[in-house]
Write a protein that holds these residues in place. Structure first.
Motif, short mmCIF file in Angstrom:
data_model
loop_
_atom_site.label_atom_id
_atom_site.label_comp_id
_atom_site.label_asym_id
_atom_site.label_seq_id
_atom_site.Cartn_x
_atom_site.Cartn_y
_atom_site.Cartn_z
N ILE A 177 0.87 -1.16 0.00
CA ILE A 177 0.00 0.00 0.00
C ILE A 177 0.91 1.22 0.00
CG2 ILE A 177 -1.69 1.33 1.36
CD1 ILE A 177 -2.79 -1.37 2.35
N GLY A 178 0.49 2.28 -0.69
CA GLY A 178 1.36 3.45 -0.73
C GLY A 178 0.61 4.72 -1.02
N LYS A 183 -4.31 10.61 6.10
CA LYS A 183 -5.05 9.92 7.15
C LYS A 183 -5.38 8.48 6.80
CE LYS A 183 -9.12 10.38 10.13
NZ LYS A 183 -10.32 11.20 10.46
N ARG A 184 -6.20 8.29 5.76
CA ARG A 184 -6.68 6.94 5.49
C ARG A 184 -5.59 6.04 4.92
NH1 ARG A 184 -12.71 6.36 3.40
NH2 ARG A 184 -12.28 4.30 4.28
N THR A 185 -4.68 6.60 4.12
CA THR A 185 -3.58 5.78 3.61
C THR A 185 -2.75 5.19 4.74
OG1 THR A 185 -3.51 6.97 1.51
CG2 THR A 185 -1.51 5.80 2.18
N PRO A 186 -2.29 5.98 5.72
CA PRO A 186 -1.56 5.37 6.84
C PRO A 186 -2.39 4.36 7.62
CG PRO A 186 -1.13 7.73 6.76
CD PRO A 186 -2.23 7.45 5.77
N GLN A 187 -3.68 4.64 7.78
CA GLN A 187 -4.52 3.70 8.52
C GLN A 187 -4.61 2.35 7.81
OE1 GLN A 187 -8.17 5.92 8.84
NE2 GLN A 187 -7.53 7.02 10.68
N LEU A 188 -4.84 2.39 6.49
CA LEU A 188 -4.92 1.14 5.74
C LEU A 188 -3.59 0.41 5.73
CD1 LEU A 188 -7.12 2.24 2.69
CD2 LEU A 188 -7.81 0.77 4.59
N ALA A 189 -2.51 1.16 5.60
CA ALA A 189 -1.18 0.53 5.62
C ALA A 189 -0.93 -0.16 6.95
CB ALA A 189 -0.11 1.56 5.32
N ALA A 190 -1.27 0.50 8.03
CA ALA A 190 -1.04 -0.09 9.35
C ALA A 190 -1.84 -1.37 9.53
CB ALA A 190 -1.41 0.92 10.44
N GLU A 211 6.57 8.65 8.95
CA GLU A 211 6.21 8.90 10.34
C GLU A 211 4.72 8.77 10.56
OE1 GLU A 211 6.31 9.21 14.17
OE2 GLU A 211 8.11 8.99 12.92
N ARG A 212 3.91 9.23 9.59
CA ARG A 212 2.46 9.07 9.73
C ARG A 212 2.07 7.60 9.78
NH1 ARG A 212 2.46 13.05 5.36
NH2 ARG A 212 2.12 15.13 6.24
N VAL A 213 2.72 6.78 8.96
CA VAL A 213 2.39 5.35 8.95
C VAL A 213 2.85 4.70 10.25
CG1 VAL A 213 2.72 3.16 7.75
CG2 VAL A 213 2.43 5.26 6.43
N ARG A 214 4.03 5.09 10.74
CA ARG A 214 4.50 4.54 12.02
C ARG A 214 3.52 4.91 13.15
NH1 ARG A 214 9.67 6.39 9.95
NH2 ARG A 214 10.90 4.58 9.28
N PRO A 224 5.95 -1.17 13.78
CA PRO A 224 6.28 -0.70 12.43
C PRO A 224 7.39 -1.49 11.77
CG PRO A 224 6.09 1.14 13.96
CD PRO A 224 6.08 -0.12 14.78
N ALA A 225 8.21 -2.17 12.56
CA ALA A 225 9.29 -2.98 12.00
C ALA A 225 8.77 -4.16 11.21
CB ALA A 225 10.23 -3.46 13.10
N GLU A 226 7.49 -4.46 11.33
CA GLU A 226 6.90 -5.54 10.54
C GLU A 226 6.73 -5.15 9.08
OE1 GLU A 226 3.21 -6.65 12.29
OE2 GLU A 226 4.09 -7.27 14.20
N LEU A 227 6.76 -3.86 8.78
CA LEU A 227 6.61 -3.39 7.40
C LEU A 227 7.97 -3.22 6.74
CD1 LEU A 227 3.86 -2.37 8.78
CD2 LEU A 227 3.83 -0.69 6.93
N THR A 228 7.98 -3.43 5.43
CA THR A 228 9.10 -3.00 4.60
C THR A 228 8.77 -1.61 4.08
OG1 THR A 228 9.65 -5.26 3.96
CG2 THR A 228 10.44 -3.49 2.52
N TRP A 229 9.76 -0.71 4.06
CA TRP A 229 9.57 0.68 3.69
C TRP A 229 10.30 0.93 2.37
CZ3 TRP A 229 6.45 3.29 7.13
CH2 TRP A 229 6.24 2.64 8.36
N SER A 230 9.57 1.49 1.39
CA SER A 230 10.17 1.59 0.06
C SER A 230 9.79 2.88 -0.65
CB SER A 230 9.77 0.39 -0.81
OG SER A 230 8.36 0.38 -1.04
N ASN A 231 10.56 3.19 -1.69
CA ASN A 231 10.31 4.33 -2.57
C ASN A 231 10.38 3.88 -4.01
OD1 ASN A 231 11.62 5.68 0.00
ND2 ASN A 231 10.60 7.35 -1.09
#
Length: 309
Positions: A177-178, A183-190, A211-214, A224-231
């Motif tokens: 998810i990206g 608001k809703r994007t971080p919530q869905l990602a989490a 930071e918003r997603v964390r 948050p370490a359960e997620l991979t973070w990418s660009n």
């Protein structure tokens, strides 16, 4: 830092063009081959020979490649119903031996919806539909074999589903998810994401959105370490300034602009910028390759950049 290849076939590519890039990416050590999910060209290009369907393409690549991971940045929730999409992705995961990843978003390009008769609701409804789609897809995949799955939402209802077929990867293929929604994007990602991706944004924007997603993860008690973070960044690499300029011209871009906003320059410049993204928490970069005929471009990055990472 893992480097992956990301393509935009709606700009003009056949299946054979994509296969050639995927195989070269596989041979040269890139971590994955991803493609966009669009049905209409963007900008002034012709788009010939016309669009290729993302999941039809990935099904072919599942059989025509051996080891490279495959996925979408991002499939549009407006394009497909969640139940059939869960079946499709699970089947392609089986066809690939467990190499598929599902990037999924709200859909944003209204012109392609008009061009192919696809409903395009307002943004709030698209987010509501994406939320329910993620609940259905993950619910179907996580249902134990022999069990059934039910879901009652505003947009989708599922009743007494056998929740088959199952993907090879358990509990399910990685979900990406990206985006920069506040608001809703971080919530869905989490809640749903295995990876959070930011396309074509600056280091400062990366820091702020990560930071918003964390914070959203912390709000539901997820590490948050359960997620991979990418660009994702546009790629334009050359051995010298002249080669960088030639590759920039081939995709209709200016070198200075690409150096500012993409991943452009000599291999040393790329390594330096990759390091800056790594320093703010990015673990994976999707390199947007726009000139699909220039396979030497991949060779250069593989030999002069990947080896330094």
């Amino acid at each position: 830092m893992e480097l992956r290849i990301f393509t935009e076939p709606q700009q003009g590519a056949s299946y054979d063009d994509l296969l050639a890039v995927a195989r070269r990416a596989e041979e040269t050590g890139f971590g994955a081959f991803f493609r966009s999910d669009h049905y209409l060209k963007i900008g002034s290009v012709s788009g010939a020979p016309g669009p290729t369907d993302a999941w039809t393409t990935l099904a072919g690549l599942a059989r025509d490649t051996r080891t490279i991971r495959l996925g979408t940045l991002m499939s549009a929730a407006t394009f497909r119903l969640p139940g059939p999409l869960a079946i499709t992705v699970a089947q392609v995961d089986q066809m690939s031996g467990g190499r598929v990843e599902l990037g999924i978003g709200t859909g944003w390009y209204d012109a392609e919806h008009r061009a192919y008769g696809i409903p395009f609701p307002a943004l709030r409804e698209r987010f509501d539909r994406l939320d329910e789609q993620l609940a259905v897809i993950t619910g179907l995949w996580r249902t134990p074999s022999g069990g059934t799955f039910d879901f009652t939402g505003h947009h989708y209802q599922v009743s007494d589903s056998p929740a088959l077929p199952k993907p090879v990867q358990q509990p399910h293929p990685p979900i990406l998810i990206g985006g920069m929604g506040a608001k809703r994007t971080p919530q869905l990602a989490a809640r749903y994401a295995d990876e959070f991706n930011l396309p074509f944004v600056s280091l400062d924007d990366t820091v702020a959105q990560f930071e918003r997603v964390r914070a959203a993860c912390a709000g539901i008690g997820r590490d948050p370490a359960e997620l991979t973070w990418s660009n994702a960044l546009v790629l334009c690499c050359g051995r010298d300034d002249a080669e960088v300029a030639r590759r920039a011209a081939a995709i209709g871009r200016e070198t200075d602009e690409l150096r500012d906003n993409g991943l452009a320059g000599t291999p040393a410049e790329l390594v330096d910028k990759i390091g800056r993204y790594a320093a703010v928490g990015s673990q994976r970069l999707y390199l947007q390759v726009l000139d699909l005929a220039d396979l030497d471009h991949l060779d250069l990055v593989a030999t002069e950049v990947i080896r330094q990472l």
